[in-house]
Design a protein around this motif. Structure first.
Motif, PDB file in Angstrom:
ATOM      1  N   PRO A  17       7.157   6.678  -8.446  1.00 42.58           N
ATOM      2  CA  PRO A  17       6.733   6.887  -9.832  1.00 42.58           C
ATOM      3  C   PRO A  17       6.645   5.598 -10.632  1.00 42.58           C
ATOM      4  CG  PRO A  17       8.947   7.759  -9.450  1.00 42.58           C
ATOM      5  CD  PRO A  17       8.377   7.434  -8.123  1.00 42.58           C
ATOM      6  N   GLU A  18       7.360   4.559 -10.197  1.00 44.44           N
ATOM      7  CA  GLU A  18       7.252   3.281 -10.900  1.00 44.44           C
ATOM      8  C   GLU A  18       5.852   2.694 -10.748  1.00 44.44           C
ATOM      9  OE1 GLU A  18      10.335   0.684  -9.602  1.00 44.44           O
ATOM     10  OE2 GLU A  18      11.960   1.948 -10.377  1.00 44.44           O
ATOM     11  N   VAL A  19       5.226   2.894  -9.593  1.00 45.57           N
ATOM     12  CA  VAL A  19       3.849   2.449  -9.391  1.00 45.57           C
ATOM     13  C   VAL A  19       2.914   3.164 -10.359  1.00 45.57           C
ATOM     14  CG1 VAL A  19       1.887   2.662  -7.790  1.00 45.57           C
ATOM     15  CG2 VAL A  19       4.021   1.640  -7.016  1.00 45.57           C
ATOM     16  N   ALA A  20       3.089   4.470 -10.491  1.00 44.65           N
ATOM     17  CA  ALA A  20       2.239   5.246 -11.386  1.00 44.65           C
ATOM     18  C   ALA A  20       2.454   4.849 -12.840  1.00 44.65           C
ATOM     19  CB  ALA A  20       2.517   6.737 -11.200  1.00 44.65           C
TER      20      ALA A  20
ATOM     21  N   PRO B  31      -6.157  -8.688  -0.938  1.00 43.85           N
ATOM     22  CA  PRO B  31      -4.904  -9.388  -0.636  1.00 43.85           C
ATOM     23  C   PRO B  31      -3.811  -8.459  -0.124  1.00 43.85           C
ATOM     24  CG  PRO B  31      -5.809 -10.159  -2.714  1.00 43.85           C
ATOM     25  CD  PRO B  31      -6.639  -8.985  -2.299  1.00 43.85           C
ATOM     26  N   ALA B  32      -3.747  -7.241  -0.645  1.00 45.62           N
ATOM     27  CA  ALA B  32      -2.732  -6.295  -0.182  1.00 45.62           C
ATOM     28  C   ALA B  32      -2.942  -5.958   1.286  1.00 45.62           C
ATOM     29  CB  ALA B  32      -2.770  -5.027  -1.037  1.00 45.62           C
ATOM     30  N   ILE B  33      -4.175  -5.651   1.651  1.00 47.14           N
ATOM     31  CA  ILE B  33      -4.472  -5.292   3.037  1.00 47.14           C
ATOM     32  C   ILE B  33      -4.247  -6.491   3.957  1.00 47.14           C
ATOM     33  CG2 ILE B  33      -6.345  -4.642   4.603  1.00 47.14           C
ATOM     34  CD1 ILE B  33      -7.407  -2.853   2.308  1.00 47.14           C
TER      35      ILE B  33
ATOM     36  N   ALA C  74      -1.047  -4.629  -9.594  1.00 44.41           N
ATOM     37  CA  ALA C  74      -2.096  -3.926  -8.859  1.00 44.41           C
ATOM     38  C   ALA C  74      -1.982  -4.191  -7.361  1.00 44.41           C
ATOM     39  CB  ALA C  74      -3.468  -4.355  -9.369  1.00 44.41           C
ATOM     40  N   LYS C  75      -1.620  -5.425  -6.995  1.00 38.19           N
ATOM     41  CA  LYS C  75      -1.441  -5.733  -5.571  1.00 38.19           C
ATOM     42  C   LYS C  75      -0.238  -4.970  -5.012  1.00 38.19           C
ATOM     43  CE  LYS C  75      -0.521  -9.397  -2.240  1.00 38.19           C
ATOM     44  NZ  LYS C  75      -0.180 -10.823  -2.011  1.00 38.19           N
ATOM     45  N   LYS C  76       0.854  -4.956  -5.752  1.00 41.97           N
ATOM     46  CA  LYS C  76       2.045  -4.223  -5.308  1.00 41.97           C
ATOM     47  C   LYS C  76       1.709  -2.749  -5.086  1.00 41.97           C
ATOM     48  CE  LYS C  76       6.748  -3.015  -6.911  1.00 41.97           C
ATOM     49  NZ  LYS C  76       6.560  -1.575  -7.182  1.00 41.97           N
ATOM     50  N   ALA C  77       0.948  -2.176  -6.019  1.00 42.33           N
ATOM     51  CA  ALA C  77       0.566  -0.771  -5.893  1.00 42.33           C
ATOM     52  C   ALA C  77      -0.286  -0.553  -4.651  1.00 42.33           C
ATOM     53  CB  ALA C  77      -0.183  -0.320  -7.146  1.00 42.33           C
ATOM     54  N   ALA C  78      -1.208  -1.476  -4.387  1.00 38.79           N
ATOM     55  CA  ALA C  78      -2.067  -1.338  -3.211  1.00 38.79           C
ATOM     56  C   ALA C  78      -1.263  -1.461  -1.919  1.00 38.79           C
ATOM     57  CB  ALA C  78      -3.181  -2.385  -3.259  1.00 38.79           C
TER      58      ALA C  78
ATOM     59  N   ILE D 156      -8.083  -2.876 -11.861  1.00 40.83           N
ATOM     60  CA  ILE D 156      -8.166  -1.548 -11.262  1.00 40.83           C
ATOM     61  C   ILE D 156      -7.073  -1.369 -10.208  1.00 40.83           C
ATOM     62  CG2 ILE D 156      -9.634   0.094 -10.058  1.00 40.83           C
ATOM     63  CD1 ILE D 156     -10.537  -0.652 -12.925  1.00 40.83           C
ATOM     64  N   PHE D 157      -6.271  -0.353 -10.392  1.00 42.15           N
ATOM     65  CA  PHE D 157      -5.223   0.020  -9.444  1.00 42.15           C
ATOM     66  C   PHE D 157      -5.808   0.961  -8.389  1.00 42.15           C
ATOM     67  CE2 PHE D 157      -2.674  -1.963 -12.493  1.00 42.15           C
ATOM     68  CZ  PHE D 157      -1.352  -2.050 -12.051  1.00 42.15           C
ATOM     69  N   PRO D 158      -5.069   1.239  -7.327  1.00 39.15           N
ATOM     70  CA  PRO D 158      -5.548   2.258  -6.386  1.00 39.15           C
ATOM     71  C   PRO D 158      -5.847   3.562  -7.115  1.00 39.15           C
ATOM     72  CG  PRO D 158      -3.634   1.126  -5.488  1.00 39.15           C
ATOM     73  CD  PRO D 158      -3.773   0.666  -6.910  1.00 39.15           C
ATOM     74  N   ILE D 159      -6.795   4.319  -6.578  1.00 41.93           N
ATOM     75  CA  ILE D 159      -7.078   5.620  -7.174  1.00 41.93           C
ATOM     76  C   ILE D 159      -5.780   6.435  -7.218  1.00 41.93           C
ATOM     77  CG2 ILE D 159      -9.520   5.641  -6.521  1.00 41.93           C
ATOM     78  CD1 ILE D 159      -8.771   7.468  -4.165  1.00 41.93           C
ATOM     79  N   PRO D 160      -5.687   7.410  -8.121  1.00 42.66           N
ATOM     80  CA  PRO D 160      -4.432   8.168  -8.237  1.00 42.66           C
ATOM     81  C   PRO D 160      -3.939   8.766  -6.922  1.00 42.66           C
ATOM     82  CG  PRO D 160      -5.787   8.575 -10.152  1.00 42.66           C
ATOM     83  CD  PRO D 160      -6.628   7.747  -9.210  1.00 42.66           C
TER      84      PRO D 160
END
Length: 749
Positions: free
Chosen positions: A126-129, A549-551, A375-379, A113-117
C-alpha cells in the motif's frame, strides 16, 4: 533469528475499515459558511454548481457562462495560466464568487507515470499505491488540478475487460487496501493542502462484472454478492475519507448506476455517512436513454438527481431540464439544495475559497528526482517473475552478449500504459535505453526488434532477430501490448499475444539460446505457449516512466523480483471468469484430471468422474492469484495459531518462521487465507485476509506474527445480515493462493 510483528492492521495499512479516519466530521463553522452561501444563491446558480463541462475554446467564450454562475467544475484544463484566468472570472466576476473545481483524469501519474494500478497492486504494498497517488497529486495540483477520477476500485475477474488495467485486480481485500491507500495519497493529510486533490473512487458500483468482459455492458450482481465482494472496497475508500464518488456506466439488474437510489442513497449516504460529491461518469446521465431507462434528457435528469447524483459530467441535462422539473414538482427544491451543499462543502474543504489561484512563479515540481525514484521503486516492486528455469536470471558475468528483440524493447509511449493524458514519451526510459546506459559496459547489446509494434504481422525482420539471438549468450524478448489495447473501451475476446510476437519468440527460441521473455501489458495474457518456450518470464503490467531502469536492474540482479499476481492468469479465454475465491460446487474438481487427449476411445459417459473442470484446460489456471517467484527461495515453518477456539470478539494471532533459504537478499509477500467451511450461504474456497512484505538477507530467519480480528470473518448471511457465523475455519499462510498447509480453528458464540 529476528522478530517481525505485523501489528493490528491500521499500523501497517493492512486493514482499511476499522482503523482509517472515515468521512470527515461535520465542521460547524464550515457548515455555517455553506448554509450562508446557499441562502444567497438563485435556483439557476445552484443548478450551475451541478454542471461540469469539458474545457473548450478561448477564455472569453468560457467566461460568458462562468460569469452567470452556470458552471461548477471544469474538466481537462491543465494550462496553469488558463486555470488562473478562468478561476479569476469565477471568483471576481461572477455574482457570488464561487470558485471552480478543476478536474482531470490522473489515474497512475500526471507527468511522472507510475505502473498502471494493476501493476501497483502486484506489489502488494500500500505504500507504493499511496506514494504514487501523492506524487500524482503534487504534480497535478501544481497546474491547477484539484480533483481526479481515481482510484478505480472495481473488482475485475475477467481480463478481457480492458479496464482491468485501471484497477487492483480480482480480490476484494487487496483492492480495499490499495484503494484506500490511493485515496490517502491523493488527498494527503488535509484536503485544504494546496498539493492535495480530491479522490473519486469509481465506478460505483459493480462495473468490473460487465458481461463478456465487454465495456459498458450490463451486470447482474445480486445484493449479497454485491455486499460481500463489490462494495467493500468502496466502503474502505469512504472510511479513508474519499471526497467524491463517481457512478458507473453499467446497469445492474436493469437499473443504471446513475439512476440507482439504493446504492447512492441507502448505501453510500445512509449506511456509510458520505457527505461529499457524487458525480456521473462522462454523459452517463443521458446514456440512460440508450439503456432504455429514460425516455429523453429531461427524464434522465429527473432519475439521476432523485437517485442522489449531485453533479453531471458534460451532458447538460441538469442545467437544461431541472428548472422545469422543479416547477412541475417532480424534483424537490430540497433535493437541489442537498446536492449543492455537498458540492460547496468539498470546495470549502479543498480551501478553494481561501486560496483559489496558482502561484505562477513557483518552480516546477514535474519529474522531480524524488518522483522518478518513487516511480522506479514502484516498477521494481510491481514486476512478477513467473518462470526462472536453471537460474537464468539474474544475468551473471558469464553473459557477455545479449540480443534484445521485440516491439516493446524501445517503445516509450507504449510502456506508460492506458489513461496517460499528460505523460510524455520523451521522459520515459525504455529497457533498451536503460540496459545500454546502465549495463553497456558489462555486456554487448545487439538490438534487432523483429517487429515494429505489438500488432505487427510482418514477419520479414524476424529472421534478423533470430540471427541476433544466435550470436548472443541470452535473448531478451520484450513483448506485450501497446497502451491502446487496454483501458476503457479496449476489450479483447482473444488474450494471446497480438501480431507476430509469438512467432518471434518461437524463432529466437529455435536458436537454442536461453530466452528471457519480458512482458509489458495491461492485463493477464494467455501466454502458456510462450512460457514453455522461455527459460524465464518477467511480467510487468505497463510499468510507466521508469520501467526501463527498473527492468534493467531486475534482469541484472541489482534488484530482486517480489511482485505477485493480483489476478488469476487463465490458460485460455474459455476458462474466464476464473478467480481463486470461487465457491465450491457440489462436485469440486479432483486433483487428478483426465484431459481430452488422454480419454480412451469409447470411454464410458461417467468414467471421468463427473467433477467440475474443462476437458481441454483442466481445473487450474496458468498462474494462480498471489503467485510470483524470486531469485531466492523461502521456507515457512512452525506455523502456530494463538488458539484453536475463539469467540467473535477475539483476535487470532498467527505466528510462524520465515527463512530466506537462498543466496540473494529478497522480499517475500506473505499471504494469509481463510475458508469458512460451512455457512448459511456457500462461502469461497479461500479468501485473502492479510498480507505483508518481509525482507530477508540470505539465510536469515524471522519470526512473523499476523493478527486477524475474528470480526473480519463476517459476511452477509442468508438473512442479508453481516455477521460472523460460528463454525469451523481453515487457514493457510503461504506465498500464493494455491500452496501452504491447512490449519483449522473454530469460532463459537
Amino acid at each position: 533469528m529476528k522478530l517481525l510483528r505485523v501489528w493490528p492492521a491500521c499500523l501497517l495499512l493492512l486493514t482499511v475499515v476499522s482503523c482509517s479516519k472515515g468521512p470527515e466530521p461535520k465542521d460547524k463553522a464550515l457548515e455555517a459558511k455553506v448554509e450562508k452561501l446557499l441562502s444567497q444563491m438563485t435556483l439557476e446558480e445552484k443548478i450551475g454548481q451541478m454542471n461540469q463541462i469539458s474545457s473548450f475554446g478561448n477564455i472569453e467564450d468560457m467566461s460568458v457562462i462562468i460569469k452567470k454562475g452556470e458552471i461548477g467544475s471544469i474538466l481537462n484544463e491543465v494550462d496553469p495560466l488558463r486555470v488562473n484566468a478562468l478561476q479569476r472570472v469565477a471568483v471576481e466576476e461572477s455574482r457570488l464568487g464561487i470558485p471552480l473545481l478543476i478536474a482531470r483524469d490522473v489515474i497512475h501519474g500526471f507527468k511522472t507515470i507510475f505502473p498502471i494500478p494493476l501493476g501497483q497492486a502486484a506489489s502488494f504494498n500500500p505504500e507504493v499505491a499511496e506514494e504514487g497517488a501523492r506524487v500524482a497529486a503534487i504534480e497535478a495540483s501544481s497546474v491547477g488540478v484539484r480533483w481526479t477520477f481515481a482510484p478505480m476500485i472495481d473488482i475485475a475477474r475477467d481480463p478481457r475487460w480492458g479496464r482491468i488495467a485501471e484497477g487492483c485486480g480480482e480480490d476484494t481485500y487487496l483492492t480495499s487496501v490499495m484503494g484506500a491507500a490511493m485515496v490517502r495519497g491523493f488527498q494527503g493529510d488535509s484536503l485544504s493542502d494546496p498539493t492535495s486533490i480530491a479522490a473519486c473512487p469509481k465506478h460505483f458500483v459493480g462495473y468490473g462484472a460487465a458481461e463478456g468482459g465487454r465495456d459498458y455492458n450490463s451486470t447482474f450482481i445480486p445484493e449479497r454478492l454485491m455486499r460481500n465482494v463489490y462494495l467493500p472496497p468502496f466502503e474502505a475508500a469512504a472510511r479513508a475519507g474519499a471526497a467524491t464518488y463517481m457512478t458507473s456506466f453499467n446497469d445492474n439488474d436493469g437499473i443504471p448506476s446513475t439512476g440507482n437510489a439504493f446504492i447512492l442513497k441507502e448505501v453510500l449516504r445512509k449506511e456509510w455517512g458520505f457527505d461529499g460529491i457524487v458525480v456521473t461518469d462522462w454523459a452517463s446521465a443521458t446514456e440512460m436513454i440508450s439503456h432504455g431507462f429514460a425516455a429523453d434528457p429531461k427524464e434522465a435528469a429527473l432519475r439521476s438527481v432523485n437517485a442522489g447524483v449531485d453533479m453531471e459530467m458534460v451532458s447538460y441535462s441538469f442545467v437544461r431540464n431541472l428548472p422545469e422539473l422543479i416547477k412541475e414538482g417532480k424534483v424537490k427544491q430540497s433535493t437541489i439544495d442537498d446536492a449543492v451543499r455537498n458540492i460547496l462543502r468539498i470546495k470549502f474543504r479543498l480551501g478553494l475559497f481561501d486560496n483559489p489561484y496558482l502561484d505562477e512563479k513557483k518552480p516546477s515540481v514535474l519529474y522531480a528526482e524524488s518522483h522518478l525514484a518513487a516511480a522506479k521503486k514502484a516498477a521494481v516492486e510491481s514486476a512478477i517473475l513467473l518462470k526462472n528455469d536453471n537460474h537464468t536470471l539474474p544475468l551473471t558475468s558469464k553473459v557477455k552478449t545479449v540480443a534484445i528483440v521485440g516491439p516493446l524493447a524501445d517503445a516509450p509511449y507504449e510502456q506508460m500504459g492506458t489513461w496517460v493524458f499528460d505523460g510524455e514519451k520523451a521522459h520515459t526510459q525504455t529497457p533498451l535505453h536503460a540496459i545500454r546506459e546502465m549495463y553497456g559496459d558489462r555486456v554487448q547489446v545487439i538490438y534487432e526488434p523483429g517487429l515494429a509494434y505489438s500488432r505487427d504481422k510482418n514477419t520479414t525482420n524476424i529472421i534478423k532477430a533470430a540471427a541476433a539471438a544466435a550470436r548472443a549468450d541470452v535473448v531478451l524478448a520484450f513483448v506485450g501490448e501497446e497502451s491502446i489495447l487496454s483501458g476503457e473501451a479496449h476489450c479483447l475476446a482473444d488474450l494471446n499475444l497480438v501480431g507476430a510476437q509469438s512467432e518471434l519468440i518461437a524463432a529466437v527460441a529455435k536458436t537454442g539460446k536461453p530466452v528471457v521473455t519480458v512482458v509489458m501489458a495491461g492485463r493477464p495474457l494467455t501466454i502458456g505457449k510462450e512460457v514453455d518456450l522461455s527459460a524465464a518470464v518477467l511480467y510487468n503490467f505497463h510499468p510507466g516512466t521508469m520501467g526501463g531502469p527498473a527492468i534493467a536492474d531486475l534482469l541484472f540482479g541489482a534488484a530482486v523480483p517480489s511482485g505477485k499476481t493480483p489476478v488469476t492468469f487463465p490458460k485460455m479465454v474459455g476458462q474466464i471468469p476464473m478467480y481463486y475465491a470461487h465457491n465450491n460446487t457440489g462436485r469440486p474438481a479432483a486433483r487428478t484430471e483426465t484431459l481430452i487427449d488422454d480419454i480412451p476411445v469409447e470411454a464410458g459417459q461417467t468414467s471421468l468422474g463427473n467433477t467440475s473442470f474443462y476437458l481441454d484446460a483442466g481445473f487450474d489456471p496458468l498462474f494462480p492469484f498471489g503467485y510470483g517467484l524470486s531469485y531466492t527461495t523461502f521456507e515457512y515453518s512452525n506455523i502456530q495459531l494463538s488458539s484453536a477456539t475463539l469467540n467473535k470478539n477475539d483476535v487470532l494471532a498467527v505466528t510462524f518462521d520465515l527463512q530466506n533459504t537462498g543466496t540473494y537478499p529478497a522480499t517475500e509477500i506473505v499471504q494469509l487465507y481463510i475458508q469458512d467451511k460451512v455457512g448459511s450461504v456457500t462461502r469461497p474456497v479461500k479468501e485473502l485476509k492479510r498480507f505483508t512484505r518481509v525482507a530477508l538477507e540470505p539465510g536469515e530467519k524471522k519470526a512473523v506474527t499476523l493478527e486477524l480480528p475474528v470480526s473480519e470473518l463476517a459476511f452477509y448471511n442468508i438473512d442479508m445480515i453481516k455477521t460472523v457465523e460460528p463454525g469451523d475455519f481453515g487457514l493457510w499462510v503461504a506465498g500464493d493462493s494455491q500452496t501452504g498447509e491447512e490449519l483449522v480453528f473454530k469460532v463459537i458464540d
